[in-house]
Design a protein around this motif. Structure first.
Motif, PDB file in Angstrom:
ATOM      1  N   THR A  75       0.709  -1.265  -0.046  1.00  0.00           N
ATOM      2  CA  THR A  75      -0.101  -0.017   0.016  1.00  0.00           C
ATOM      3  C   THR A  75       0.997   1.302   0.017  1.00  0.00           C
ATOM      4  O   THR A  75       2.095   1.262   0.414  1.00  0.00           O
ATOM      5  N   ARG A  76       0.369   2.498  -0.470  1.00  0.00           N
ATOM      6  CA  ARG A  76       1.048   3.837  -0.540  1.00  0.00           C
ATOM      7  C   ARG A  76       1.512   4.124   1.210  1.00  0.00           C
ATOM      8  O   ARG A  76       2.327   4.768   1.202  1.00  0.00           O
ATOM      9  N   GLU A  77       0.510   3.665   2.053  1.00  0.00           N
ATOM     10  CA  GLU A  77       0.874   3.976   3.486  1.00  0.00           C
ATOM     11  C   GLU A  77       2.100   3.366   3.838  1.00  0.00           C
ATOM     12  O   GLU A  77       3.264   3.790   4.469  1.00  0.00           O
ATOM     13  N   ARG A  78       2.249   2.149   3.655  1.00  0.00           N
ATOM     14  CA  ARG A  78       3.505   1.020   3.931  1.00  0.00           C
ATOM     15  C   ARG A  78       4.701   1.650   3.434  1.00  0.00           C
ATOM     16  O   ARG A  78       5.790   1.625   3.630  1.00  0.00           O
ATOM     17  N   LEU A  79       4.445   2.052   1.713  1.00  0.00           N
ATOM     18  CA  LEU A  79       5.547   2.619   1.079  1.00  0.00           C
ATOM     19  C   LEU A  79       6.105   4.041   1.718  1.00  0.00           C
ATOM     20  O   LEU A  79       7.375   4.155   1.869  1.00  0.00           O
ATOM     21  N   SER A  80       5.193   4.689   2.206  1.00  0.00           N
ATOM     22  CA  SER A  80       5.546   6.015   2.706  1.00  0.00           C
ATOM     23  C   SER A  80       6.223   5.677   3.973  1.00  0.00           C
ATOM     24  O   SER A  80       7.130   6.408   4.364  1.00  0.00           O
ATOM     25  N   ASP A  81       5.882   4.867   4.669  1.00  0.00           N
ATOM     26  CA  ASP A  81       6.427   4.472   6.244  1.00  0.00           C
ATOM     27  C   ASP A  81       7.918   4.108   6.224  1.00  0.00           C
ATOM     28  O   ASP A  81       8.650   4.344   6.571  1.00  0.00           O
ATOM     29  N   TYR A  82       8.079   3.191   4.953  1.00  0.00           N
ATOM     30  CA  TYR A  82       9.285   2.622   4.544  1.00  0.00           C
ATOM     31  C   TYR A  82      10.334   3.916   4.006  1.00  0.00           C
ATOM     32  O   TYR A  82      11.499   3.749   4.454  1.00  0.00           O
ATOM     33  N   GLU A  83       9.806   4.559   3.364  1.00  0.00           N
ATOM     34  CA  GLU A  83      10.533   5.692   2.804  1.00  0.00           C
ATOM     35  C   GLU A  83      11.044   6.524   3.920  1.00  0.00           C
ATOM     36  O   GLU A  83      12.225   6.993   4.124  1.00  0.00           O
ATOM     37  N   PHE A  84      10.140   6.742   4.997  1.00  0.00           N
ATOM     38  CA  PHE A  84      10.423   7.531   6.255  1.00  0.00           C
ATOM     39  C   PHE A  84      11.556   6.838   6.959  1.00  0.00           C
ATOM     40  O   PHE A  84      12.385   7.569   7.436  1.00  0.00           O
ATOM     41  N   PHE A  85      11.474   5.357   7.205  1.00  0.00           N
ATOM     42  CA  PHE A  85      12.360   4.795   7.618  1.00  0.00           C
ATOM     43  C   PHE A  85      13.840   4.820   6.902  1.00  0.00           C
ATOM     44  O   PHE A  85      14.992   5.083   7.687  1.00  0.00           O
ATOM     45  N   LEU A  86      13.920   4.714   5.727  1.00  0.00           N
ATOM     46  CA  LEU A  86      15.036   4.908   4.862  1.00  0.00           C
ATOM     47  C   LEU A  86      15.752   6.185   5.268  1.00  0.00           C
ATOM     48  O   LEU A  86      17.042   6.255   5.310  1.00  0.00           O
ATOM     49  N   ARG A  87      15.156   7.412   5.467  1.00  0.00           N
ATOM     50  CA  ARG A  87      15.466   8.655   5.572  1.00  0.00           C
ATOM     51  C   ARG A  87      16.042   8.752   7.102  1.00  0.00           C
ATOM     52  O   ARG A  87      17.131   9.608   7.128  1.00  0.00           O
ATOM     53  N   GLU A  88      15.325   8.277   7.968  1.00  0.00           N
ATOM     54  CA  GLU A  88      15.926   8.130   9.331  1.00  0.00           C
ATOM     55  C   GLU A  88      17.159   7.343   9.392  1.00  0.00           C
ATOM     56  O   GLU A  88      17.849   7.811  10.416  1.00  0.00           O
ATOM     57  N   GLN A  89      17.205   6.312   8.758  1.00  0.00           N
ATOM     58  CA  GLN A  89      18.575   5.635   8.654  1.00  0.00           C
ATOM     59  C   GLN A  89      19.896   6.528   7.805  1.00  0.00           C
ATOM     60  O   GLN A  89      20.810   5.922   7.566  1.00  0.00           O
ATOM     61  N   GLU A  90      19.393   7.768   7.349  1.00  0.00           N
ATOM     62  CA  GLU A  90      20.535   8.418   6.598  1.00  0.00           C
ATOM     63  C   GLU A  90      20.970   8.020   5.367  1.00  0.00           C
ATOM     64  O   GLU A  90      22.047   8.119   5.138  1.00  0.00           O
ATOM     65  N   LYS A  91      20.133   7.450   4.755  1.00  0.00           N
ATOM     66  CA  LYS A  91      20.447   6.634   3.269  1.00  0.00           C
ATOM     67  C   LYS A  91      20.652   8.008   2.396  1.00  0.00           C
ATOM     68  O   LYS A  91      19.818   8.894   2.477  1.00  0.00           O
TER      69      LYS A  91
ATOM     70  N   GLY B 151      20.260  10.299  -0.657  1.00  0.00           N
ATOM     71  CA  GLY B 151      18.848  10.741  -1.503  1.00  0.00           C
ATOM     72  C   GLY B 151      18.784   9.729  -2.776  1.00  0.00           C
ATOM     73  O   GLY B 151      17.631   9.247  -3.073  1.00  0.00           O
ATOM     74  N   ASN B 152      19.915   9.534  -3.311  1.00  0.00           N
ATOM     75  CA  ASN B 152      19.740   8.662  -4.502  1.00  0.00           C
ATOM     76  C   ASN B 152      19.415   7.334  -4.418  1.00  0.00           C
ATOM     77  O   ASN B 152      18.596   6.541  -5.049  1.00  0.00           O
ATOM     78  N   THR B 153      19.801   6.631  -3.380  1.00  0.00           N
ATOM     79  CA  THR B 153      19.520   5.445  -2.946  1.00  0.00           C
ATOM     80  C   THR B 153      18.162   5.294  -2.423  1.00  0.00           C
ATOM     81  O   THR B 153      17.486   4.418  -2.915  1.00  0.00           O
ATOM     82  N   VAL B 154      17.718   6.280  -1.699  1.00  0.00           N
ATOM     83  CA  VAL B 154      16.350   6.199  -1.449  1.00  0.00           C
ATOM     84  C   VAL B 154      15.348   6.397  -2.708  1.00  0.00           C
ATOM     85  O   VAL B 154      14.526   5.442  -2.798  1.00  0.00           O
ATOM     86  N   LYS B 155      15.740   7.277  -3.699  1.00  0.00           N
ATOM     87  CA  LYS B 155      15.048   7.184  -4.906  1.00  0.00           C
ATOM     88  C   LYS B 155      15.021   5.721  -5.587  1.00  0.00           C
ATOM     89  O   LYS B 155      13.857   5.535  -6.076  1.00  0.00           O
ATOM     90  N   LYS B 156      16.127   5.195  -5.626  1.00  0.00           N
ATOM     91  CA  LYS B 156      16.229   4.000  -6.403  1.00  0.00           C
ATOM     92  C   LYS B 156      15.668   2.668  -5.813  1.00  0.00           C
ATOM     93  O   LYS B 156      14.756   2.010  -6.246  1.00  0.00           O
ATOM     94  N   TYR B 157      15.531   2.795  -4.510  1.00  0.00           N
ATOM     95  CA  TYR B 157      14.698   1.763  -3.583  1.00  0.00           C
ATOM     96  C   TYR B 157      13.040   1.969  -3.900  1.00  0.00           C
ATOM     97  O   TYR B 157      12.515   0.982  -4.085  1.00  0.00           O
ATOM     98  N   MET B 158      12.727   3.106  -3.939  1.00  0.00           N
ATOM     99  CA  MET B 158      11.332   3.740  -4.060  1.00  0.00           C
ATOM    100  C   MET B 158      10.905   3.166  -5.519  1.00  0.00           C
ATOM    101  O   MET B 158       9.891   2.712  -5.727  1.00  0.00           O
ATOM    102  N   GLN B 159      11.810   3.384  -6.474  1.00  0.00           N
ATOM    103  CA  GLN B 159      11.642   3.019  -7.769  1.00  0.00           C
ATOM    104  C   GLN B 159      11.335   1.518  -8.110  1.00  0.00           C
ATOM    105  O   GLN B 159      10.508   1.215  -8.778  1.00  0.00           O
ATOM    106  N   SER B 160      12.102   0.714  -7.283  1.00  0.00           N
ATOM    107  CA  SER B 160      12.179  -0.630  -7.530  1.00  0.00           C
ATOM    108  C   SER B 160      10.748  -1.028  -6.683  1.00  0.00           C
ATOM    109  O   SER B 160      10.179  -2.119  -7.287  1.00  0.00           O
ATOM    110  N   LEU B 161      10.570  -0.524  -5.689  1.00  0.00           N
ATOM    111  CA  LEU B 161       9.142  -0.780  -4.972  1.00  0.00           C
ATOM    112  C   LEU B 161       8.024  -0.700  -5.694  1.00  0.00           C
ATOM    113  O   LEU B 161       6.896  -1.144  -5.983  1.00  0.00           O
ATOM    114  N   ALA B 162       8.013   0.551  -6.540  1.00  0.00           N
ATOM    115  CA  ALA B 162       6.880   1.029  -7.490  1.00  0.00           C
ATOM    116  C   ALA B 162       6.973  -0.075  -8.749  1.00  0.00           C
ATOM    117  O   ALA B 162       5.770  -0.346  -8.996  1.00  0.00           O
ATOM    118  N   SER B 163       8.038  -0.449  -9.250  1.00  0.00           N
ATOM    119  CA  SER B 163       7.834  -1.709 -10.097  1.00  0.00           C
ATOM    120  C   SER B 163       7.285  -2.721  -9.498  1.00  0.00           C
ATOM    121  O   SER B 163       6.448  -3.367 -10.393  1.00  0.00           O
TER     122      SER B 163
END
Length: 285
Positions: free
Chosen positions: A11-27, A29-41
């Protein structure tokens, strides 16, 4: 426990939670973007169906038909990371087994003479900033995204503190480069802040640098396949390693956590290997 009880739908909610988690882990910006693109696929492939091991294997097979093995593994890593986050580890899938390339493809390898032609062409075309960007990356080994840490203050002391992917390292700037950057800043009537900025004073975007580099290819007589910012970093690595043969130290300079990554950067071309075989003189007859 709610993660286990609820249906395993992306769900969008879970994806949003995961993206927030990645940013909290200080990943990065490009890493976060690529991870979210993979999940969108994956989300597009599932079309609302729940995540199952069988569905993920089917998605993996689809990726294999469309992408290079390294790209497939990067996307699998992103999805497996999400599965760990959701505690759905029983659905994790295996990456493809890829044998490490022994040699670099010659048609992709930027040579020192080609690099020199690119710099001279940029100067000839009046692209002084681009000529200095090329030389800064190639003489220090920094990533194009790390140009933002090349400031006038760094130029004055001859070293920059670079922060990337949650790590910090010190990068030394060659004296000749410092003199060139200092002269460039004087021409710009600037004595502080970032060296490389746009006309509006913002930091350079990697896509703009990429596009400017491509504009040099025809005039410089260099294949477009070889001309991209990261290839300058590879040229630095190969040149440094040819002089020092110290892989661990090179890994530190490049900001690599794993020496195996650095080993990829120092791979020789098949042409060099063939020349080495000839010099061995092992044929007696």
């Amino acid at each position: 426990m709610w993660k286990r009880r609820k249906a395993r739908v992306l769900t969008r909610e879970r994806l949003s939670d995961y993206e927030f988690f990645l940013r909290e882990q200080e990943k990065a910006g490009n890493t976060v973007k690529k991870y979210m693109q993979s999940l969108a696929s994956l989300r597009s492939h599932l079309a609302g169906a729940p995540i199952t091991k069988a569905a993920l294997i089917e998605w993996k097979e689809e990726l294999v038909r469309e992408y290079a093995p390294a790209s497939v593994n990067a996307m699998i890593a992103a999805v497996n990371s999400f599965l760990n986050f959701m505690e759905w580890t029983d659905c994790r899938i295996q990456p493809l087994k890829i044998q490490r390339a022994i040699f670099r493809r010659e048609e992709k390898e930027l040579t020192r003479s080609e690099y020199a032609r690119l710099v001279k062409t940029a100067e000839k075309m009046g692209k002084e900033r681009l000529a200095l960007v090329l030389q800064t990356i190639t003489s220090t080994g920094i990533r194009v995204s790390e140009l933002q840490f090349i400031t006038m203050e760094a130029v004055r002391c001859g070293r920059a503190v670079v922060r990337c992917k949650g790590k910090s390292r010190e990068v030394f700037l060659p004296k000749k480069l410092c003199r060139c950057l200092d002269a460039y800043m004087r021409e710009q009537n600037r004595r502080s802040g970032l060296v490389f900025v746009t006309k509006s004073g913002k930091k350079l975007d990697r896509s703009n640098i990429w596009r400017e580099m491509k504009s040099l290819c025809e005039e410089a007589g260099v294949s477009e396949e070889k001309v991209f910012p990261h290839n300058l970093r590879h040229l630095f690595a190969r040149t440094y390693y040819s002089l020092e043969k110290d892989l661990s130290r090179l890994a530190d300079i490049l900001g690599h956590t794993n020496v195996a990554t650095t080993r990829i950067y120092t791979a020789e071309s098949g042409t060099i290997h063939r020349a080495q075989l000839e010099r061995m003189g092992m044929i007696i007859t």
